[in-house]
Structure formats: structure tokens, C-alpha cells
Design an enzyme around this catalytic site. Structure first.
Site, PDB file in Angstrom:
ATOM      1  N   ALA A 233       0.799  -1.228   0.000  1.00  0.00           N
ATOM      2  CA  ALA A 233       0.000   0.000   0.000  1.00  0.00           C
ATOM      3  C   ALA A 233       0.830   1.276   0.000  1.00  0.00           C
ATOM      4  O   ALA A 233       0.404   2.302  -0.517  1.00  0.00           O
ATOM      5  CB  ALA A 233      -0.951  -0.003   1.201  1.00  0.00           C
ATOM      6  N   GLY A 237      -1.941   5.822  -2.157  1.00  0.00           N
ATOM      7  CA  GLY A 237      -2.627   6.435  -3.295  1.00  0.00           C
ATOM      8  C   GLY A 237      -3.740   5.560  -3.852  1.00  0.00           C
ATOM      9  O   GLY A 237      -4.872   6.009  -4.040  1.00  0.00           O
ATOM     10  N   LYS A 238      -3.427   4.272  -4.073  1.00  0.00           N
ATOM     11  CA  LYS A 238      -4.418   3.359  -4.646  1.00  0.00           C
ATOM     12  C   LYS A 238      -5.398   2.884  -3.574  1.00  0.00           C
ATOM     13  O   LYS A 238      -6.559   2.607  -3.863  1.00  0.00           O
ATOM     14  CB  LYS A 238      -3.713   2.189  -5.331  1.00  0.00           C
ATOM     15  CG  LYS A 238      -2.858   2.652  -6.512  1.00  0.00           C
ATOM     16  CD  LYS A 238      -2.058   1.522  -7.128  1.00  0.00           C
ATOM     17  CE  LYS A 238      -1.127   2.055  -8.214  1.00  0.00           C
ATOM     18  NZ  LYS A 238      -0.032   2.880  -7.701  1.00  0.00           N
ATOM     19  N   ASP A 256       2.034  -2.994   4.342  1.00  0.00           N
ATOM     20  CA  ASP A 256       3.321  -2.608   3.782  1.00  0.00           C
ATOM     21  C   ASP A 256       4.415  -3.025   4.757  1.00  0.00           C
ATOM     22  O   ASP A 256       4.169  -3.157   5.959  1.00  0.00           O
ATOM     23  CB  ASP A 256       3.399  -1.092   3.525  1.00  0.00           C
ATOM     24  CG  ASP A 256       4.412  -0.751   2.438  1.00  0.00           C
ATOM     25  OD1 ASP A 256       4.025  -0.646   1.265  1.00  0.00           O
ATOM     26  OD2 ASP A 256       5.614  -0.633   2.761  1.00  0.00           O
ATOM     27  N   ASP A 301       0.462  -3.998  -5.881  1.00  0.00           N
ATOM     28  CA  ASP A 301       1.142  -2.939  -6.643  1.00  0.00           C
ATOM     29  C   ASP A 301       2.638  -3.152  -6.367  1.00  0.00           C
ATOM     30  O   ASP A 301       3.217  -2.541  -5.491  1.00  0.00           O
ATOM     31  CB  ASP A 301       0.665  -1.566  -6.151  1.00  0.00           C
ATOM     32  CG  ASP A 301       1.291  -0.419  -6.915  1.00  0.00           C
ATOM     33  OD1 ASP A 301       1.780  -0.652  -8.032  1.00  0.00           O
ATOM     34  OD2 ASP A 301       1.318   0.702  -6.374  1.00  0.00           O
ATOM     35  N   CYS A 354       4.633  -0.220 -12.174  1.00  0.00           N
ATOM     36  CA  CYS A 354       4.823   0.990 -12.989  1.00  0.00           C
ATOM     37  C   CYS A 354       6.098   0.817 -13.814  1.00  0.00           C
ATOM     38  O   CYS A 354       6.951   1.692 -13.876  1.00  0.00           O
ATOM     39  CB  CYS A 354       4.861   2.256 -12.123  1.00  0.00           C
ATOM     40  SG  CYS A 354       6.067   2.216 -10.789  1.00  0.00           S
TER      41      CYS A 354
END
Length: 404
Positions: A233, A237-238, A256, A301, A354
Site C-alpha cells: 500500500a 494512493g491506490k 506494507d 502494486d 509501474c
């Protein structure tokens, strides 16, 4: 355009910290902008954009200026002179710019612009990896797009307002925005502005989040009332986007390995009015095991090379090393193997990065599906977002389902 001495000194001081002391560009620029309270928005803009520009084109400018790292202050002034010359700015009569060979600079630029690794200002090894994984034609377009300045994109917090209301609220402050087709929660700024000082931001009406990044939470196909685990996390943001999509109903467990990032998430969640988020630091494997077979959705992510977000983090290409890529690929697969166990039967999982490299993206998903942990999973769909096609950050996301 006139160059001011105190602003130029700030740029040189910033470059010294970034290039010679390995400091992160965004943190350095944050500090630089607090240096003089008398600076207006134009002054701060000059310092930030000039520093980022020289960081982005470090290899090209150093080659033209005929200087090598580590850069002393004279070297940095020579690179600054290259930047100014190529921007068509007249150099002031300062000792740092004595004997600047303006015509030679332009000639060297034309010459080096024929070679991709100089033109796009990237290390040799990175240029080779990009071409090998994506092909010469695609990589040439992609790295060019990743060197462009990123737009400022807002994600409207639908827990507190609507896109139309926020657009009107910002318009009253002379901040003009536009909708982006295919991005339901996004507003794009027509011109750069300090949106963080607005009441709309302080009241949690929006977050700054790139359009591609906004696709990840949408991809997870969440519904109000679900139990969702956001496994990497960070500062959230997400996570905050997931909370909005779930209308504050159900539970989001934000995890996290860095507890300090989760503290920041708590602060942001309060401002956003997101009440269904429970932060949990991953301080042992027990935290993961407690959630085996319990989640309707798991969002990964994953940590990655970050090549897709070079537009906003141009110094990353100088910090990145080939051995890090090998290490991060192993980490990505380990995360998939472990965190996938939290998905319950008929539940779904999103794996996202990303990065634009297939070895971090679809190849990781294929490897997982062939493994014992991935035996019960099937790929529903995936999406490759390239910067040169979308105009936003490079991203990858895959939606997988756990069969009953």
C-alpha cells in the site's frame, strides 16, 4: 528570459546534492523551494523545472559540456550553460559563463541527437535492456515519451465531491482543468499550479495521481462490502481510490513492510474521509498467514524498476543498476507466490507495476500461473499501458481469478 543569480545558485546547489551525494531530486527540490520566502511562483517554477531538466538530460549535457562525474561546481555551471544555450536563453556576463562555445554546443547537440542513448540521455545498459525487451522501434518511442514532462493529474475523491463540482471549485481559483476520456475520476490541469495550497486539497476533495495509476484500483473490480487487501500500500494512493470505489463500505486491509508509510496513509485517509481502511505493517509472515483464503480481492502494486514513471522521477535512471533489476524480479515472484494465498475461492487478484518491461510484467504472471501456487488461478485480462501511446505513465496490470 533573464537568468537571476540567486535562482541559478539554488539550481547548482540542488544538482550538487542530486549528482554527487545521491539525494532524491524531489526531496532536494522541496528543500530548495523553501530557501527564500520572497520567491514567487515563477521563481520557484524556474528552480524546480531547471533542476529537473538538467537531471533528466544529465548524460547529454555532460557529453556536450565535456565534463565527467563526479561534477564539481565548475562542471555544473558548464552543464547549466549548455541547458541555457539549447533553450535559446542569453547567458549573462558572469565569470561562470566566460568563453561558452555557443555554436559548438548547438553543433554537438545535433550530432549526439542521432544516437538514442545520448539523445534520450540514458545509461548504455538501460538502453540495451529496453531494446532487447521491447524492440528498437517501440523502445525508441517509449523512452522519448518517458523524457517528457508529466502532466499534473488529479483524482477526484468521490467520497466528498464530484468531478464537476471540483472542476468548478478550482475554476474559481483560476485553475483550469479538463476531463480525460476513459478515466472516470481524473481531472487534468491545463497549466501547472500549486494545487496543494487550495482549500479543496486540504478538505480532501482530491489527490494528485497519474491517470495510469488510477486504472489499477478500477481494474480490481471492487464492490462495496468486500474485504480487500492492498498488499504493497505504501502511502496509500491506490488504497484511497479503492475506499472511494467501495463507498466506504466493507474493509480494506492496507499492508506494507514500511510502517512509516502506513502512518502517512492514516493521515491521508483522515483527510479523505476514508473510514474503511485498516493499516497493518508486515513485520512477520504471520500477518500474511492470518489472511490466507480470506480476501475477496488482493491488490499487488509490486515493487519494480519504476521505468514507467521516469517522467516524474528522472533521477531514477541514474540510480537504477542492472543488478537491481535481477533482484526486483525475484522479489516480484516471491510476492506473487506468498500474497496470492490470501485470495479466497472465486476471489480475484490484481498484479500491477509501474514498469514497461515484459520481464517484470506479463512474464512474471506467466511464471506464476505455471507454478504450484498459481495452479488454481486463471488470467482474466491484462493491460499494458505505454507512455507514448497513452500520454501518461507506463504501467502494467493483470487481473487473475482463483478458481473454486
Amino acid at each position: 528570459m533573464r537568468i537571476h543569480r540567486n535562482l541559478s545558485f539554488a539550481v547548482i546547489d540542488g544538482l550538487t546534492l542530486i549528482f554527487n551525494e545521491g539525494k532524491y531530486a524531489d526531496k532536494v527540490i522541496q528543500q530548495l523551494l523553501k530557501r527564500d520566502k520572497r520567491w514567487g511562483s515563477r521563481d520557484r517554477g524556474f528552480v524546480a523545472e531547471t533542476t529537473y531538466d538538467i537531471v533528466r538530460w544529465k548524460r547529454l549535457y555532460a557529453e556536450i559540456a565535456e565534463v565527467k562525474a563526479p561534477f564539481d561546481r565548475d562542471n555544473l555551471w558548464r552543464m547549466f550553460a549548455v541547458w541555457a544555450t539549447l533553450k535559446g536563453i542569453n547567458l549573462p556576463d558572469w565569470k561562470y559563463f566566460e568563453n561558452t562555445p555557443t555554436r559548438k554546443i548547438k553543433g554537438r547537440f545535433d550530432e549526439l541527437s542521432q544516437i538514442r542513448k545520448f539523445k534520450e540521455s540514458i545509461p548504455d545498459w538501460l538502453d540495451e535492456v529496453g531494446e532487447k525487451e521491447l524492440g528498437a522501434e517501440f523502445w525508441t518511442k517509449e523512452i522519448a515519451a518517458l523524457n517528457e514532462q508529466a502532466d499534473v493529474i488529479l483524482r477526484v475523491n468521490t467520497l466528498k465531491t464530484t468531478k464537476e463540482k471540483l472542476q468548478a471549485e478550482l475554476f474559481d481559483l483560476n485553475i483550469e482543468t479538463e476531463f480525460i476520456k476513459g478515466y472516470p475520476s481524473a481531472l487534468k490541469l491545463k497549466e501547472r499550479a500549486n494545487v496543494f495550497s487550495t482549500e479543496a486539497f486540504k478538505n480532501g476533495h482530491f489527490e494528485v495521481q497519474d491517470a495510469s495509476s488510477q486504472l489499477v484500483a478500477e481494474f480490481a473490480n471492487v464492490q462495496p462490502g468486500m474485504r480487500v487487501v492492498d498488499t504493497c500500500a505504501g502511502a496509500g494512493g491506490k488504497t484511497l481510490h479503492l475506499a472511494a470505489l467501495m463507498e466506504n463500505k466493507g474493509q480494506i486491509i492496507a499492508m506494507d513492510i514500511y510502517a512509516n508509510k502506513l502512518h502517512e496513509l492514516k493521515r491521508r485517509a483522515k483527510r479523505n474521509g476514508a473510514h474503511n481502511i485498516e493499516p497493518r505493517a508486515i513485520d512477520s509472515t504471520k500477518v500474511i498467514k492470518k489472511l490466507y483464503d480470506k480476501a475477496d480481492r488482493v491488490v499487488i502494486d509490486a515493487p519494480c524498476s519504476g521505468l514507467g514513471v521516469l517522467r516524474r522521477n528522472p533521477d531514477a535512471k541514474w540510480k537504477l543498476q542492472p543488478e537491481f533489476l535481477d533482484k526486483i524480479r525475484k522479489t516480484q515472484q516471491d510476492i506473487l507466490q506468498q500474497y496470492s494465498k490470501m485470495v479466497k475461492a472465486d476471489g480475484q487478484m490484481v498484479y500491477a507495476t509501474c514498469s514497461v518491461l515484459p520481464s517484470e510484467n506479463q512474464e512474471q504472471v506467466a511464471k506464476f500461473l505455471k507454478s504450484e501456487a498459481g495452479a488454481n488461478f486463471s488470467l482474466i485480462k491484462d493491460k499494458k499501458v505505454s507512455a507514448h501511446k497513452s500520454g501518461f505513465d507506463g504501467f502494467y496490470m493483470a487481473l487473475l481469478e482463483c478458481k473454486a
